[in-house]
Design a protein around this motif. Structure first.
Motif, short mmCIF file in Angstrom:
data_model
loop_
_atom_site.label_atom_id
_atom_site.label_comp_id
_atom_site.label_asym_id
_atom_site.label_seq_id
_atom_site.Cartn_x
_atom_site.Cartn_y
_atom_site.Cartn_z
N LEU A 18 -4.75 -61.05 -8.99
CA LEU A 18 -4.67 -61.02 -10.44
C LEU A 18 -5.30 -62.28 -11.03
CD1 LEU A 18 -3.48 -59.74 -13.06
CD2 LEU A 18 -1.44 -61.13 -12.64
N SER A 19 -6.17 -62.06 -12.02
CA SER A 19 -6.82 -63.17 -12.70
C SER A 19 -6.23 -63.32 -14.11
CB SER A 19 -8.32 -62.94 -12.80
OG SER A 19 -8.92 -63.87 -13.70
N PRO A 20 -5.49 -64.38 -14.38
CA PRO A 20 -4.98 -64.58 -15.74
C PRO A 20 -6.10 -64.68 -16.77
CG PRO A 20 -3.81 -65.99 -14.18
CD PRO A 20 -4.97 -65.40 -13.43
N THR A 23 -7.45 -61.19 -17.36
CA THR A 23 -6.41 -60.42 -18.05
C THR A 23 -6.35 -60.80 -19.53
OG1 THR A 23 -5.09 -60.24 -16.02
CG2 THR A 23 -3.95 -59.88 -18.11
N GLY A 24 -6.37 -62.08 -19.82
CA GLY A 24 -6.37 -62.53 -21.21
C GLY A 24 -7.63 -62.08 -21.94
N THR A 103 2.32 -55.91 -12.17
CA THR A 103 1.15 -56.67 -11.71
C THR A 103 0.22 -55.83 -10.84
OG1 THR A 103 2.38 -57.51 -9.80
CG2 THR A 103 2.41 -58.84 -11.81
N ILE A 111 -7.54 -57.20 -13.04
CA ILE A 111 -6.68 -57.00 -14.21
C ILE A 111 -5.64 -55.92 -13.89
CG2 ILE A 111 -8.49 -57.69 -15.82
CD1 ILE A 111 -8.89 -54.69 -16.47
#
Length: 449
Positions: A18-20, A23-24, A103, A111
């Motif tokens: 997961l890439s914050p 994702t943002g 998640t 994502i």
């Protein structure tokens, strides 16, 4: 959407971290695309007459309600679930979006599934809203709401799977549609034509003046669309790791600017004036045309696509007077024609160095990609046109699609919503004022407003 990453193999097992940041990025892009629907409402709302403003706004806004719920219940599953024969998808985990881990990643992306689902939801919302511009001034609001529900179910969800779903037949064929030239714009434009053929012309078409009531509102809507479109296009790569999203962003700006100038140049030569409506319409034509191509071409290619789309769409909007179909706000001329132009020109201008190695004719790729693009364009156009006509005809037979003649003349705002957009009470007629003197108040006197 990027080829090769939309996979449901191993039941959506996590294949990446997961890439914050991504994702943002995608949540911001989703919000930008959501803003496009109110932007479209303003764009269309300014183009209609005063008596239909609220109805035009509501025809876009109601899509936010209807499509959102259908997408959660079954739409996401039909569009992006496990493939069946290249035609439709389904996954019970997607029904109601209730069996997805917080998640859990979307295929091989970084994502969550929820983020991908909400991003795609915004595409599903705006596509039927685009159709509404062709039907201004004359359709029942209840009939329109029913049409949205039926149309997204049997047209948009399947076509989205064809184009973007893992296993979708156009996806497997190699048709390039980065962000919706076929699935969104050709789909909506062809549907608009199908419904127009059922509901017929407005009273007074080609006889009475039907000018936009608020060009500032049109420009505001066009500006919001342009702003939101960066999320629409750049976000469609689903990450910001390798520069492809940046290229899509740049191409979106470049093509839109070029199309606006191309439309204005044609307008000046043809009609003698540079109009604000032309500038807004040209910008939207450029946004439409670059949508499928923004990840496949260079900025120079984007300029070419923009100019060609601006000129051809400006020419196309006049076809309704020649052929006698009443496309109120030029959905066919801008979205159908612009979507066709952008989709086909990939077969000429694809560089093979951005989203994929597919090359167009001008970059040594021969006619192969152009042939694939043509198949995608023709099939989506015909499917949407025919099914939309059938749906509209069925609704018309069951409940009537069009308002009565008196309601159309009076205005759909009053008939459907019991409201008016503007309160003109006292406008031009003066207001009542009282003058005060040293001796007290004098009787009221009429003064100009």
């Amino acid at each position: 959407m990027p080829p090769g990453i939309l996979t449901l193999a191993d039941g959506l097992a996590e294949k990446a971290t997961l890439s914050p940041a991504n994702t943002g990025f995608m949540l911001i892009c989703s919000a930008l695309v959501m803003l496009m629907t109110p932007g479209l409402a303003f764009f269309y709302g300014g183009m209609v007459r005063v008596k239909s403003v609220l109805n035009m706004l509501m025809m876009s806004f109601i899509s936010l309600g209807i499509v959102t719920l259908l997408w959660v219940l079954y739409g996401f599953g039909l569009a992006f679930g496990t493939d069946t024969g290249g035609i439709i998808g389904w996954s019970s985990d997607f029904a109601g979006l209730g069996h997805i881990g917080l998640t859990q990643l979307w295929g091989t992306t970084t994502i969550p599934v929820y983020v991908f689902a909400v991003f795609q939801l915004m595409f599903a919302v705006i596509t039927p809203a685009l159709i509404s511009g062709a039907l201004a001034d004359r359709v029942k609001f209840t009939a329109w709401a029913l049409f949205i529900a039926l149309w997204v179910t049997v047209v948009y969800f399947p076509v989205a799977h064809w184009v973007w779903g893992d296993g979708g037949w156009l996806f497997k064929l190699g048709v390039i549609d980065f962000a919706g030239g076929t699935a969104v714009h050709i789909n909506a434009g062809a549907a608009a034509l199908g419904v127009i053929l059922v509901v017929g012309k407005r009273i007074g078409f080609k006889k009475d003046p039907m000018r936009p009531h608020s060009l500032p509102l049109v420009m505001l809507g066009a500006g919001l669309l342009w702003f939101g479109w960066f999320g629409f296009n750049a976000g469609s790569w689903l990450n910001n790791d390798d520069g492809v999203a940046a290229v899509a962003f740049v191409n979106t700006q470049v093509a839109t600017a070029a199309a606006m100038l191309g439309w204005l140049a044609y307008e000046k030569l043809r009609h003698g004036s540079f109009t604000t409506l032309g500038a807004a319409s040209g910008a939207v034509a450029g946004l439409v045309a670059i949508t499928p191509a923004c990840g496949a071409v260079s900025p120079l290619g984007a300029i070419a696509i923009g100019v060609i789309a601006g000129v051809l769409c400006a020419m196309a909007v006049g076809l309704k007077y020649k052929f006698g179909y009443d496309d109120s706000l030029d959905v066919v001329g801008v979205h159908l024609v612009g979507g066709i132009v952008g989709s086909l020109l990939i077969g000429l201008f694809a560089t093979g160095g951005v989203q994929s190695d597919a090359k167009g004719l001008f970059y040594g790729g021969g006619f192969g990609q152009l042939g694939k693009q043509t198949v995608g364009v023709v099939c989506v156009l015909l499917y949407s046109l025919v099914v939309s006509y059938v749906l509209a005809k069925a609704i018309d037979l069951v409940m009537g699609f069009r308002v009565g003649e008196d309601e159309e003349i009076t205005g759909v705002d009053q008939a459907a919503h019991a409201e008016t957009a503007y309160d003109f009470a006292g406008a031009g007629g003066g207001t009542t004022a009282r003058r005060t003197t040293a001796l007290g108040e004098t009787p009221t006197k009429k003064v100009d407003a």
